[in-house]
Every structure is written in structure tokens, then in C-alpha cells.
Design a protein around this motif. Structure first.
Motif, PDB file in Angstrom:
ATOM      1  N   CYS A  20      49.392  32.428  37.839  1.00  0.00           N
ATOM      2  CA  CYS A  20      49.727  33.363  36.882  1.00  0.00           C
ATOM      3  C   CYS A  20      49.118  34.759  37.413  1.00  0.00           C
ATOM      4  N   ALA A  21      48.493  34.904  38.825  1.00  0.00           N
ATOM      5  CA  ALA A  21      47.467  35.227  40.067  1.00  0.00           C
ATOM      6  C   ALA A  21      48.914  37.428  39.157  1.00  0.00           C
ATOM      7  N   GLU A  22      49.864  37.242  39.457  1.00  0.00           N
ATOM      8  CA  GLU A  22      50.151  37.936  39.707  1.00  0.00           C
ATOM      9  C   GLU A  22      50.329  39.212  38.581  1.00  0.00           C
ATOM     10  N   ASN A  23      50.610  38.601  37.118  1.00  0.00           N
ATOM     11  CA  ASN A  23      50.207  39.025  35.358  1.00  0.00           C
ATOM     12  C   ASN A  23      48.801  40.037  36.013  1.00  0.00           C
ATOM     13  N   ILE A  24      48.127  38.738  36.262  1.00  0.00           N
ATOM     14  CA  ILE A  24      46.428  38.891  36.051  1.00  0.00           C
ATOM     15  C   ILE A  24      45.701  40.077  37.315  1.00  0.00           C
ATOM     16  N   ASN A  25      46.817  39.791  38.770  1.00  0.00           N
ATOM     17  CA  ASN A  25      46.081  41.150  39.431  1.00  0.00           C
ATOM     18  C   ASN A  25      46.398  42.336  38.956  1.00  0.00           C
ATOM     19  N   THR A  26      47.734  43.078  38.358  1.00  0.00           N
ATOM     20  CA  THR A  26      48.788  44.365  37.405  1.00  0.00           C
ATOM     21  C   THR A  26      47.473  44.024  36.285  1.00  0.00           C
ATOM     22  N   TRP A  27      46.752  43.236  35.430  1.00  0.00           N
ATOM     23  CA  TRP A  27      45.970  43.893  33.960  1.00  0.00           C
ATOM     24  C   TRP A  27      44.787  44.085  34.649  1.00  0.00           C
ATOM     25  N   MET A  28      44.631  43.727  36.144  1.00  0.00           N
ATOM     26  CA  MET A  28      43.304  43.731  36.372  1.00  0.00           C
ATOM     27  C   MET A  28      43.222  45.205  37.250  1.00  0.00           C
ATOM     28  N   VAL A  29      44.018  45.693  37.558  1.00  0.00           N
ATOM     29  CA  VAL A  29      43.661  46.606  38.150  1.00  0.00           C
ATOM     30  C   VAL A  29      44.785  48.208  36.938  1.00  0.00           C
ATOM     31  N   THR A  30      45.033  47.797  36.159  1.00  0.00           N
ATOM     32  CA  THR A  30      45.864  48.599  35.307  1.00  0.00           C
ATOM     33  C   THR A  30      45.092  49.283  34.009  1.00  0.00           C
ATOM     34  N   ASP A  31      43.434  48.117  33.755  1.00  0.00           N
ATOM     35  CA  ASP A  31      42.368  48.411  33.367  1.00  0.00           C
ATOM     36  C   ASP A  31      41.204  48.755  34.068  1.00  0.00           C
ATOM     37  N   LYS A  33      39.551  47.157  35.662  1.00  0.00           N
ATOM     38  CA  LYS A  33      38.288  45.923  35.649  1.00  0.00           C
ATOM     39  C   LYS A  33      38.267  45.484  37.155  1.00  0.00           C
ATOM     40  N   ILE A  34      38.736  45.431  38.256  1.00  0.00           N
ATOM     41  CA  ILE A  34      38.686  44.981  39.466  1.00  0.00           C
ATOM     42  C   ILE A  34      36.871  45.422  39.713  1.00  0.00           C
ATOM     43  N   ASN A  35      36.648  46.348  39.362  1.00  0.00           N
ATOM     44  CA  ASN A  35      35.725  47.647  40.129  1.00  0.00           C
ATOM     45  C   ASN A  35      34.981  46.567  39.244  1.00  0.00           C
ATOM     46  N   VAL A  36      34.782  46.391  38.248  1.00  0.00           N
ATOM     47  CA  VAL A  36      33.431  45.516  37.343  1.00  0.00           C
ATOM     48  C   VAL A  36      34.055  44.199  38.299  1.00  0.00           C
ATOM     49  N   VAL A  37      34.391  43.393  38.455  1.00  0.00           N
ATOM     50  CA  VAL A  37      34.690  42.021  39.399  1.00  0.00           C
ATOM     51  C   VAL A  37      33.793  42.275  40.695  1.00  0.00           C
ATOM     52  N   VAL A  38      34.185  43.481  41.229  1.00  0.00           N
ATOM     53  CA  VAL A  38      33.887  43.794  42.837  1.00  0.00           C
ATOM     54  C   VAL A  38      31.884  43.409  42.476  1.00  0.00           C
ATOM     55  N   THR A  39      31.435  44.690  41.520  1.00  0.00           N
ATOM     56  CA  THR A  39      30.548  44.870  41.401  1.00  0.00           C
ATOM     57  C   THR A  39      29.831  43.879  41.409  1.00  0.00           C
ATOM     58  N   VAL A  40      29.652  42.798  40.728  1.00  0.00           N
ATOM     59  CA  VAL A  40      29.341  41.775  40.029  1.00  0.00           C
ATOM     60  C   VAL A  40      28.949  40.564  40.804  1.00  0.00           C
TER      61      VAL A  40
END
Length: 71
Positions: A20-31, A33-40
Motif C-alpha cells: 500500500c505504499a502508493e496510497n500512503i505516499n499520496t496521503w502523506m504528500v497531500t497532507d 506529513k512527509i515533512n514531519v517524517v523527514v524532520t523526526v
């Protein structure tokens, strides 16, 4: 924990995440949240780097003291 069991669990988690990586990637980029993951991840890796550097300096100090006492 048994090593084989841990490898099996890691493999199952990896496979389930790639399914389900494609759905997670789309969800994280749209919200954004990927910036939070990279920062953490950056903070955790930075803390680990500082911790390892401190251990290395302490070991170097102990090795120098050991070499001085032997001579």
C-alpha cells in the motif's frame, strides 16, 4: 526474541507496507506529513550521531590512558 522470528516479522511488515505504499505516499504528500517524517528522522539520526561521537571520544580517552599506564 528469536532471530528467525524477527526476520520473518520484518519481512511481513516490509511486504505489507510496499503493498500500500502508493496510497500512503499520496496521503502523506497531500497532507504535508512527509515533512514531519523527514524532520523526526533527522532529529533521531542527529541524536544518534552525537551519542556515537561522545562514545568514540570517551573510548579514545580510555585508550590513551591505558597506553600511558602500560608504558
Amino acid at each position: 526474541m528469536n532471530t528467525r522470528l524477527s526476520f520473518l516479522l520484518f519481512g511481513l511488515v516490509f511486504l505489507s507496507n510496499t503493498a500500500c505504499a502508493e496510497n500512503i505516499n499520496t496521503w502523506m504528500v497531500t497532507d504535508n506529513k512527509i515533512n514531519v517524517v523527514v524532520t523526526v528522522a533527522f532529529v533521531v539520526l542527529s541524536i544518534m550521531a552525537v551519542w556515537l561521537f561522545r562514545i568514540e571520544t570517551r573510548l579514545g580517552k580510555i585508550e590513551r590512558q591505558s597506553a600511558q599506564t602500560k608504558s
